[in-house]
Design a protein around this motif. Structure first.
Motif, PDB file in Angstrom:
ATOM      1  N   GLN A  26      80.430 -25.342  43.565  1.00 52.43           N
ATOM      2  CA  GLN A  26      80.329 -26.550  44.418  1.00 52.43           C
ATOM      3  C   GLN A  26      81.040 -26.327  45.753  1.00 52.43           C
ATOM      4  N   PHE A  27      80.723 -25.193  46.373  1.00 48.88           N
ATOM      5  CA  PHE A  27      81.293 -24.893  47.686  1.00 48.88           C
ATOM      6  C   PHE A  27      80.898 -26.014  48.652  1.00 48.88           C
ATOM      7  N   PRO A  28      81.805 -26.532  49.467  1.00 50.64           N
ATOM      8  CA  PRO A  28      81.491 -27.681  50.348  1.00 50.64           C
ATOM      9  C   PRO A  28      80.574 -27.299  51.497  1.00 50.64           C
ATOM     10  N   ILE A  29      79.277 -27.432  51.251  1.00 50.87           N
ATOM     11  CA  ILE A  29      78.283 -26.998  52.232  1.00 50.87           C
ATOM     12  C   ILE A  29      77.690 -28.183  52.998  1.00 50.87           C
ATOM     13  N   GLU A  30      77.804 -28.117  54.335  1.00 49.39           N
ATOM     14  CA  GLU A  30      77.141 -29.111  55.192  1.00 49.39           C
ATOM     15  C   GLU A  30      75.690 -28.672  55.442  1.00 49.39           C
ATOM     16  N   SER A  31      75.521 -27.357  55.712  1.00 52.27           N
ATOM     17  CA  SER A  31      74.164 -26.828  55.925  1.00 52.27           C
ATOM     18  C   SER A  31      74.168 -25.359  55.524  1.00 52.27           C
ATOM     19  N   ILE A  32      72.969 -24.856  55.156  1.00 51.43           N
ATOM     20  CA  ILE A  32      72.877 -23.448  54.761  1.00 51.43           C
ATOM     21  C   ILE A  32      71.581 -22.874  55.302  1.00 51.43           C
ATOM     22  N   SER A  33      71.652 -21.629  55.777  1.00 45.41           N
ATOM     23  CA  SER A  33      70.462 -20.924  56.279  1.00 45.41           C
ATOM     24  C   SER A  33      70.420 -19.547  55.641  1.00 45.41           C
ATOM     25  N   PHE A  34      69.175 -19.062  55.446  1.00 40.98           N
ATOM     26  CA  PHE A  34      68.987 -17.803  54.742  1.00 40.98           C
ATOM     27  C   PHE A  34      68.276 -16.812  55.649  1.00 40.98           C
ATOM     28  N   HIS A  41      60.152 -13.034  55.863  1.00 38.64           N
ATOM     29  CA  HIS A  41      60.064 -14.236  56.695  1.00 38.64           C
ATOM     30  C   HIS A  41      59.140 -15.285  56.059  1.00 38.64           C
ATOM     31  N   GLY A  42      59.659 -16.508  55.960  1.00 37.34           N
ATOM     32  CA  GLY A  42      58.825 -17.594  55.454  1.00 37.34           C
ATOM     33  C   GLY A  42      58.832 -17.731  53.944  1.00 37.34           C
ATOM     34  N   ARG A  43      59.442 -16.753  53.252  1.00 42.26           N
ATOM     35  CA  ARG A  43      59.527 -16.858  51.779  1.00 42.26           C
ATOM     36  C   ARG A  43      60.391 -18.063  51.425  1.00 42.26           C
ATOM     37  N   GLU A  44      59.997 -18.762  50.368  1.00 41.15           N
ATOM     38  CA  GLU A  44      60.759 -19.945  49.966  1.00 41.15           C
ATOM     39  C   GLU A  44      61.973 -19.538  49.139  1.00 41.15           C
ATOM     40  N   ILE A  45      63.040 -20.312  49.309  1.00 44.30           N
ATOM     41  CA  ILE A  45      64.247 -20.066  48.507  1.00 44.30           C
ATOM     42  C   ILE A  45      64.812 -21.438  48.132  1.00 44.30           C
ATOM     43  N   ALA A  46      65.121 -21.611  46.868  1.00 40.69           N
ATOM     44  CA  ALA A  46      65.608 -22.923  46.409  1.00 40.69           C
ATOM     45  C   ALA A  46      67.131 -22.927  46.404  1.00 40.69           C
ATOM     46  N   PHE A  47      67.681 -24.028  46.909  1.00 40.34           N
ATOM     47  CA  PHE A  47      69.135 -24.189  46.842  1.00 40.34           C
ATOM     48  C   PHE A  47      69.471 -25.669  46.683  1.00 40.34           C
ATOM     49  N   ASP A  63      73.082 -18.561  66.891  1.00 37.68           N
ATOM     50  CA  ASP A  63      73.293 -19.480  68.029  1.00 37.68           C
ATOM     51  C   ASP A  63      73.430 -20.927  67.571  1.00 37.68           C
ATOM     52  N   ARG A  64      72.800 -21.316  66.473  1.00 37.97           N
ATOM     53  CA  ARG A  64      72.836 -22.736  66.050  1.00 37.97           C
ATOM     54  C   ARG A  64      74.220 -23.113  65.542  1.00 37.97           C
ATOM     55  N   GLY A  65      75.069 -22.091  65.275  1.00 42.40           N
ATOM     56  CA  GLY A  65      76.448 -22.398  64.850  1.00 42.40           C
ATOM     57  C   GLY A  65      76.614 -22.430  63.346  1.00 42.40           C
ATOM     58  N   PHE A  66      77.592 -21.610  62.881  1.00 38.52           N
ATOM     59  CA  PHE A  66      77.954 -21.608  61.460  1.00 38.52           C
ATOM     60  C   PHE A  66      79.472 -21.513  61.347  1.00 38.52           C
ATOM     61  N   ASP A  67      79.991 -21.849  60.185  1.00 42.05           N
ATOM     62  CA  ASP A  67      81.415 -21.622  59.915  1.00 42.05           C
ATOM     63  C   ASP A  67      81.609 -20.287  59.194  1.00 42.05           C
ATOM     64  N   PHE A  68      80.698 -19.992  58.255  1.00 40.49           N
ATOM     65  CA  PHE A  68      80.783 -18.744  57.474  1.00 40.49           C
ATOM     66  C   PHE A  68      79.435 -18.035  57.520  1.00 40.49           C
ATOM     67  N   ALA A  69      79.496 -16.697  57.526  1.00 39.60           N
ATOM     68  CA  ALA A  69      78.291 -15.889  57.326  1.00 39.60           C
ATOM     69  C   ALA A  69      78.611 -14.865  56.233  1.00 39.60           C
ATOM     70  N   LEU A  70      77.937 -15.003  55.105  1.00 41.88           N
ATOM     71  CA  LEU A  70      78.137 -14.064  53.993  1.00 41.88           C
ATOM     72  C   LEU A  70      77.072 -12.983  54.119  1.00 41.88           C
ATOM     73  N   PHE A  71      77.520 -11.753  54.309  1.00 42.98           N
ATOM     74  CA  PHE A  71      76.594 -10.630  54.522  1.00 42.98           C
ATOM     75  C   PHE A  71      76.522  -9.768  53.265  1.00 42.98           C
ATOM     76  N   SER A  72      75.296  -9.423  52.866  1.00 38.53           N
ATOM     77  CA  SER A  72      75.106  -8.338  51.906  1.00 38.53           C
ATOM     78  C   SER A  72      73.725  -7.754  52.191  1.00 38.53           C
ATOM     79  N   ALA A  73      73.674  -6.986  53.291  1.00 42.60           N
ATOM     80  CA  ALA A  73      72.384  -6.478  53.788  1.00 42.60           C
ATOM     81  C   ALA A  73      72.499  -5.015  54.188  1.00 42.60           C
ATOM     82  N   GLY A  74      73.566  -4.361  53.732  1.00 38.93           N
ATOM     83  CA  GLY A  74      73.758  -2.952  54.072  1.00 38.93           C
ATOM     84  C   GLY A  74      74.578  -2.765  55.344  1.00 38.93           C
ATOM     85  N   SER A  75      75.099  -1.564  55.458  1.00 37.62           N
ATOM     86  CA  SER A  75      76.032  -1.259  56.543  1.00 37.62           C
ATOM     87  C   SER A  75      75.395  -1.347  57.926  1.00 37.62           C
TER      88      SER A  75
END
Ligand code: 2RA
Length: 327
Positions: A26-34, A41-47, A63-75
């Motif tokens: 239950q991480f306190p999320i205001e908004s999330i982007s994938f 691109h365009g694939r659906e993801i449920a959250f 550019d739209r602004g985030f507080d956190f970016a969790l990366f796991s996409a390779g070096s």
């Protein structure tokens, strides 16, 4: 307060597990982007009961602004995009190896060294999965008996290579060609994870050596042999430790039993990969003195390499930053 979160590498196994863990905790999320590569691109993801569309990662994605970016996409992706996000005052928690050993970058397992984190940390490195699970029990040994030497032998699940590693287990079973690994992992094992270095060590082994010293913040004589085994999820490690001080095994047992981050298996019992799947704790068993040296102890350490070894550890770092008002 709630937070705006970006997931970079949303289609990978760790990316998918970020989503699971954020919801579960239950991480306190205001908004999330994938974000992922163009072919997703365009694939659906449920959250959290809503459907989102995956977006192609571009240099303007943040550019739209985030507080956190969790990366796991390779070096490569982390090296190209993490600084762009950090420059926009976004806290990047990166699961790749790209930033781990860079000076000035915090490499964090919250139970072990969260105290290194400050408001200045904008790119934070998530350690290698096998390192994360090892340093949790090792930190307790170091505090009690001052570690001078560590020898790692790891038994690492194929999910360490993501979906393609798991696919190879099935391909090997069916005797298929076009394997991801150099050899079939089905009914087999090989002491070869990541590339070989000039020294004859692999990058995986060097990661464990370098990252352990950075996290425990001390010079230690360390060696490692990292082995891929035909298990889907769950890394296991045999750890031989030598210390400056005499080992009080009952004191260590008590410390493990009292520790909420560890599941301790008494006497001759031990965890196996099947015991840890989906769990976020570090499981320790086969604790015994190493009778071949003056002050030595041997332990068996098992953890879910995708959860505590990657996604959960990253989310725990974000939770710590929020709790300590460092966001
Ligand atoms: C592996 N630790 O197990 C490496 C990367 N996840 O393949």
């Amino acid at each position: 307060r709630k937070y705006r979160v970006a997931i970079v590498g949303a289609t990978g196994m760790v990316g998918q597990t970020f989503i699971e863990v954020l919801k579960e905790r239950q991480f306190p999320i205001e908004s999330i982007s994938f974000f992922a590569s163009a072919n997703s691109h365009g694939r659906e993801i449920a959250f959290d009961g809503k459907i989102y569309l995956i977006e192609t990662l571009t240099k303007s994605s943040f550019d739209r602004g985030f507080d956190f970016a969790l990366f796991s996409a390779g070096s490569d992706i982390s090296l190209e995009y993490a600084q762009i996000a950090a420059d926009q005052n976004i806290i990047v928690i990166d699961n790749s190896s790209a930033w781990r050993m860079k000076p000035g970058i915090s490499l964090v397992v919250p139970e072990v060294n969260a105290s290194v984190l400050t408001k200045n940390d904008k790119i934070i490195a998530n350690p290698n999965c096998s390192t994360i699970q090892a340093v949790v029990p090792l930190k307790i040994i170091d505090d009690l008996f001052n570690i001078t030497r560590i020898t790692y032998s790891t038994y690492q699940a194929v999910s360490g290579s993501g979906y393609q590693g798991i696919a190879d287990l099935k391909r090997g079973y069916n005797n298929e060609e076009n394997l991801f690994y150099d050899k079939s992992i089905y009914d087999n094992c090989f002491p070869h994870i990541d590339d070989f270095l000039e020294t004859g060590y692999t990058k995986e082994e060097q990661k464990m050596i370098d990252e352990t010293m950075k996290i425990l913040n001390k010079k230690i004589k360390i060696s490692a042999t990292c082995v891929r085994i035909p298990v889907t999820i769950g890394h296991s490690i045999s750890v031989h430790v030598e210390c400056e001080k005499a080992i009080d095994l009952n004191q260590l047992r008590h410390a493990y039993k009292e520790n909420n981050d560890i599941v301790f298996y008494e006497h001759n019992t031990y965890p196996t990969p099947k015991d840890v799947v989906g769990n976020d704790l570090v499981h320790v068993g086969r604790l015994r003195k190493d009778l071949s040296v003056d002050h030595g102890v041997i332990l068996w350490v098992v953890a879910d390499n995708i959860r505590k070894g990657a996604a959960t550890n990253a989310v725990q770092i974000a939770e710590y930053l929020i709790k300590e008002d460092l966001v």
